[in-house]
Design an enzyme around this catalytic site. Structure first.
Site, PDB file in Angstrom:
ATOM      1  N   CYS A 142      48.400  22.920  21.274  1.00  0.00           N
ATOM      2  CA  CYS A 142      48.017  21.541  20.983  1.00  0.00           C
ATOM      3  C   CYS A 142      48.316  21.144  19.544  1.00  0.00           C
ATOM      4  O   CYS A 142      48.438  19.951  19.244  1.00  0.00           O
ATOM      5  CB  CYS A 142      46.528  21.346  21.269  1.00  0.00           C
ATOM      6  SG  CYS A 142      46.074  21.620  23.007  1.00  0.00           S
ATOM      7  N   ALA A 143      48.438  22.108  18.647  1.00  0.00           N
ATOM      8  CA  ALA A 143      48.734  21.806  17.244  1.00  0.00           C
ATOM      9  C   ALA A 143      50.205  21.495  17.006  1.00  0.00           C
ATOM     10  O   ALA A 143      50.580  21.054  15.916  1.00  0.00           O
ATOM     11  CB  ALA A 143      48.309  22.975  16.354  1.00  0.00           C
TER      12      ALA A 143
END
Length: 356
Positions: A142-143
Site C-alpha cells: 500500500c505504500a
C-alpha cells in the site's frame, strides 16, 4: 522543484456492493471455518459501500492456480495501465502530453509478477519512446503509490527537463485464496479490491508556471523488526496475506513522531498542513489518523469517500484520494501525502500549492 501535473485512473469492469461481497464470502466459508459469522462483521464495519474487481464474483468461487491468476494479472495490468495513462496524459496541466514526451516510466505493484515487466509490455501498446527509462518497483504494498511519486520526483530533480509517469497497478482480488481458512484471509476479503492509477511528474524546466502542486520533499521510514505486520506469505499456491490487527494502534503510537520529524526538517509543523492525502487502509486506520494527528472528519473526507466507493486498492488508492481532492482548485498551502506498507513502513511526500 518537481511538479505533480495530473492523475489518471482506470475503471474496473466489475463493481459489487459490499453486502453482495459479504454474502458471497459467507457462502464460500460457512461450514468450513469456525466463527466465520463473527469475522464477517468486518464487512459491516469497514466503511466500504462498493468494491471494484477485475473479474466477476463468481470467478472467485472456483479454484485457480497461481499461474492462471498471474496470467489474468499480466493481461489486465497492461490493458488498464494504458487506460490510466491515457487519462493522466489527457488531463495534464496546462495541456495534454503525448506518450512520446515521456522520459521515464515507474511501475508500482505487489499483487502479481511479470518479466518483461508491465511497463515494458505497455510500451508495445502506447507509442512511448523506445529510449524511455523503465523502473519497475515491486513489494512496497500500500505504500508503493507514495514511494513511486517520491522516486519520480527524485528523478526529475536530477533531470529537470524530464516528464515521468508513475503507474500503480494492483489486482488484490487475484490473490484471494479459496482454501485459506485464516482470519487474515477473511479480513482481507472485506477490504481489498482492484485499481489502476497513474500520476505525471515534471521537472522544473518541463513544468507549468501555475496550478499544479510542487513536490517539496519526501521521506521513507522503516519500523525495525516489524516484518510480520503485513505482507505476503509466498507458497506454492501463490500469495497468502499477512495482516496484523495491530495496524491501527501502530498508526496511533508510531506514525505521528515520524511525520512531525519530517515536517520539522522542512521548517513546518502539523498546524501548517492544509491538506492531508492519506492512503485509507480501512475505517479503523482512518480513525487512527484522526486520533493520532487531532484531525477532524473534513481532513480525512477524501480518504473516506474513496474507501467507501472503491475499497482498499493497495498502492493505487492514494492516487484516487489525490484525484478526489484536486477536482476543484486548491488554495495555496502545504499538503502531506502519506501511505503505509509492508516493512512495516511509511512513505511521506510533502506537497505545496503556491499562489502566483
Amino acid at each position: 522543484m518537481p511538479v505533480l501535473l495530473s492523475v489518471g485512473t482506470a475503471t474496473m469492469p466489475y463493481t459489487a456492493a459490499q453486502d453482495e461481497v459479504k454474502q458471497h464470502v459467507s457462502s464460500l466459508f460457512s461450514g468450513r471455518m469456525a466463527r466465520v459469522e463473527r469475522l464477517l462483521q468486518a464487512f459491516d464495519n469497514s466503511g466500504i459501500r462498493t468494491r471494484a474487481f477485475v473479474q466477476p464474483l463468481a470467478w472467485y468461487s472456483a479454484p485457480h492456480g497461481f499461474g492462471q491468476k498471474n496470467k489474468v494479472y499480466m493481461d489486465c495490468a497492461v490493458r488498464y495501465s494504458a487506460e490510466a495513462v491515457n487519462d493522466c496524459l489527457r488531463k495534464a496541466s496546462p495541456g495534454p502530453v503525448l506518450p512520446e514526451e515521456i522520459d521515464a516510466l515507474f511501475c508500482i505493484s505487489t499483487t502479481g509478477l511479470s518479466t518483461p515487466s508491465i511497463e515494458a509490455r505497455l510500451m508495445n501498446v502506447l507509442p512511448f519512446s523506445p529510449h524511455a527509462i523503465r523502473v519497475p518497483i515491486w513489494g512496497l504494498g500500500c505504500a508503493g503509490g507514495a514511494a513511486g511519486l517520491a522516486r519520480a520526483a527524485d528523478y526529475c530533480r536530477a533531470f529537470p527537463h524530464a516528464k515521468v509517469l508513475v503507474i500503480a497497478v494492483e489486482f488484490c482480488s487475484l490473490t484471494f485464496q479459496l482454501h485459506d481458512l485464516s482470519k487474515s484471509n477473511v479480513i482481507g476479503t472485506s477490504l481489498f479490491s482492484d485499481g489502476v492509477a497513474c500520476v505525471l511528474v515534471a521537472g522544473d524546466e518541463a513544468a507549468p508556471k501555475k496550478g499544479a502542486p510542487f513536490v517539496v520533499a519526501a521521506r521513507s521510514v522503516l519500523m525495525p523488526r516489524s516484518e510480520e505486520v503485513m505482507g505476503w506469505d509466498v507458497r506454492d499456491e501463490g500469495l497468502f496475506v499477512i495482516f496484523s490487527k495491530d495496524i491501527p494502534s501502530i498508526v496511533r503510537s508510531w506514525l505521528r513522531p515520524q511525520v512531525e520529524a519530517f515536517l520539522h526538517d522542512n521548517g513546518l509543523t502539523l498546524g501548517d498542513l492544509q491538506y492531508f492525502i492519506a492512503h485509507p487502509g480501512g475505517r479503523k486506520v482512518i480513525e487512527a489518523y484522526e486520533e493520532a494527528f487531532g484531525f477532524g472528519p473534513d481532513q480525512t473526507k477524501a480518504a473516506r469517500d474513496v474507501l467507501a466507493r472503491y475499497g482498499n486498492m493497495s498502492s493505487a488508492t492514494v492516487y484516487f484520494v489525490f484525484d478526489q481532492m484536486t477536482r476543484q482548485p486548491l488554495a495555496p498551502g502545504y499538503g502531506l501525502l502519506v501511505a503505509l506498507g509492508p516493512g512495516f513502513s511509511a512513505e511521506m511526500v510533502l506537497l505545496q500549492w503556491r499562489e502566483w
